[in-house]
Design a protein around this motif. Structure first.
Motif, short mmCIF file in Angstrom:
data_model
loop_
_atom_site.label_atom_id
_atom_site.label_comp_id
_atom_site.label_asym_id
_atom_site.label_seq_id
_atom_site.Cartn_x
_atom_site.Cartn_y
_atom_site.Cartn_z
N ILE A 142 19.01 -4.69 -38.83
CA ILE A 142 18.15 -3.59 -39.24
C ILE A 142 16.88 -4.19 -39.82
O ILE A 142 16.86 -5.32 -40.29
N ALA A 143 15.81 -3.42 -39.78
CA ALA A 143 14.51 -3.90 -40.24
C ALA A 143 14.17 -3.30 -41.60
O ALA A 143 14.49 -2.15 -41.88
N PHE A 144 13.51 -4.12 -42.42
CA PHE A 144 12.92 -3.66 -43.68
C PHE A 144 11.41 -3.81 -43.49
O PHE A 144 10.89 -4.92 -43.44
N VAL A 145 10.73 -2.69 -43.33
CA VAL A 145 9.33 -2.69 -42.92
C VAL A 145 8.46 -2.17 -44.06
O VAL A 145 8.66 -1.06 -44.55
N VAL A 146 7.49 -2.97 -44.47
CA VAL A 146 6.54 -2.59 -45.51
C VAL A 146 5.19 -2.33 -44.86
O VAL A 146 4.62 -3.24 -44.24
N GLY A 160 18.40 0.09 -36.66
CA GLY A 160 17.76 1.05 -37.54
C GLY A 160 16.69 0.36 -38.36
O GLY A 160 16.53 -0.86 -38.31
N ALA A 161 15.93 1.16 -39.14
CA ALA A 161 14.82 0.60 -39.91
C ALA A 161 14.66 1.33 -41.24
O ALA A 161 14.76 2.57 -41.30
N ILE A 162 14.41 0.55 -42.29
CA ILE A 162 14.00 1.07 -43.59
C ILE A 162 12.48 0.95 -43.65
O ILE A 162 11.94 -0.15 -43.46
N LEU A 163 11.78 2.05 -43.88
CA LEU A 163 10.32 2.07 -43.89
C LEU A 163 9.83 2.31 -45.32
O LEU A 163 10.20 3.30 -45.95
N LEU A 206 22.38 4.61 -46.82
CA LEU A 206 22.11 5.80 -46.01
C LEU A 206 21.81 5.43 -44.56
O LEU A 206 22.22 6.13 -43.64
N LEU A 207 21.08 4.33 -44.37
CA LEU A 207 20.77 3.92 -42.99
C LEU A 207 22.04 3.51 -42.25
O LEU A 207 22.25 3.91 -41.09
N THR A 264 26.16 4.83 -38.17
CA THR A 264 27.56 5.09 -37.86
C THR A 264 27.76 6.49 -37.29
O THR A 264 28.62 6.71 -36.43
N HIS A 265 26.94 7.45 -37.76
CA HIS A 265 27.13 8.83 -37.35
C HIS A 265 26.12 9.27 -36.30
O HIS A 265 25.72 10.43 -36.23
N GLY A 266 25.70 8.35 -35.47
CA GLY A 266 24.89 8.71 -34.31
C GLY A 266 23.44 8.98 -34.59
O GLY A 266 22.76 9.62 -33.78
N GLY A 267 22.93 8.55 -35.74
CA GLY A 267 21.50 8.70 -36.02
C GLY A 267 21.10 10.02 -36.62
O GLY A 267 19.91 10.31 -36.77
#
Length: 343
Positions: free
Chosen positions: A70-74, A131-134, A316-317, A322-325
């Protein structure tokens, strides 16, 4: 059978044999599946540990159709990222959760430069991310929608800005309005009567919410709104904004800055104007970062739980993946005043 390949490395078959289960069961356990009984799971994990078996991540990705990354994007410049301790604290919290789930955390700084953004989007849309954390989005940034439209789940740090809110998005935020209200309440209770604020960029929801909280609490007290100035969340911006405020109204006796870096800049500007903190001007920041403790004088500030925000974002991500987005309900974390010498 030795249960090892030609290089002497343990194989999935050898793990299954030692655990007394089928190859398929061993594969499910080692790919992270929860559809295996606890006894079989424990036996497989024990066998893998004894044989020093390491899962082939590429092979597992082929089976699960997941990248396990997963990405952590700033969405800021590198200078801004490294200058503000807020980002490292949120990253610290997110990394702990991701590591416990045996996944990779990919870090990216994506400023307004089109080339940087296009490079990241090609990477994200090429199947390299689950997935990604923005973090720190400005205005109506199209990145969350582009990722979601491509099937990449996203979670935002901070409430979506006006137009983003039209698309269901999962987000984690602090109680910015309540925190700003608490700051003004403290200053009013201390007898301050001309209170100003230094805002962050007003194309960010957190900045807008902190201004709203500031003004809402001013209305509840017999105090003067001494104005506002944009400090862009930096020390230099805070110093410049405070100098402008003092030039416009020399009678200001308190200021609420929307983050600790700007509050430190305000302390500098007050001293440069020949005034004392807190005797002449009280200063309150927001974040409770490490710089608040080392400031001179130490900074009274609104604490937001930055590490916990990172943990919650990652949790949460992972749940969303896990629950299909499917987007999930937002989480708003509490804030609290931390009293020190500046107010």
């Amino acid at each position: 059978m030795s249960g090892r390949d030609g290089r002497g490395a343990p194989t999935l078959e050898s793990v299954a044999a030692l655990a007394g289960v089928s190859r398929a069961t061993a594969g499910r356990v080692l790919s992270g599946s929860t559809k295996v009984g606890p006894r079989a799971r424990d036996a497989v994990l024990a066998a893998a540990a004894e044989l020093h078996y390491v899962t082939n991540r590429a092979a597992r990705s082929l089976m699960t159709r997941r990248s396990d990354s997963i990405a952590f994007v700033v969405a800021e410049s590198e200078d801004r990222f490294f200058a503000d301790p807020y980002f490292s604290q949120v990253l610290h919290g997110a990394h702990g959760v991701v590591a416990r789930h045996d996944m990779q955390l990919v870090f990216a700084v994506v400023s307004g430069d089109d080339t940087e953004r296009q490079r990241f989007e090609r990477f994200a849309l090429g199947g390299h991310l689950d997935g990604a954390i923005l973090v720190s989005l400005h205005g109506d940034d199209p990145l969350p929608r582009r990722l979601q439209d491509a099937g990449v789940p996203v979670v935002l740090s901070g409430r979506p800005f006006a137009h983003q809110a039209r698309t269901p998005l999962t987000y984690v935020d602090a109680d910015n309005v309540g925190g700003a209200m608490a700051a003004v309440r403290l200053l009013a209770q201390q007898g301050r009567r001309r209170i100003a604020t230094i805002t962050g960029p007003l194309d960010m929801a957190a900045s807008v919410d902190r201004v709203d909280g500031f003004r809402a609490e001013l209305a509840a007290h017999d105090v003067v709104d001494a104005g506002s100035a944009d400090g862009d969340f930096s020390i230099v911006g805070g110093r410049r904004a405070m100098a402008d405020l003092l030039a416009a109204d020399p009678l200001i006796d308190a200021v609420f800055a929307a983050n600790d870096l700007m509050a430190v800049g305000a302390l500098q500007a007050v001293r440069e104007a020949g005034r004392r903190v807190p005797e002449d001007v009280a200063v309150v920041g927001f974040d409770d970062s490490a710089i608040a403790v080392s400031a001179q004088p130490p900074l009274t500030t609104v604490r937001q739980p930055m590490v916990e925000m990172g943990r919650t974002l990652a949790t949460l991500l992972l749940d969303q993946i896990t629950h299909g987005g499917e987007p999930q309900a937002p989480v708003i974390l509490p804030t609290e005043i931390v009293r020190r010498a500046s107010a």
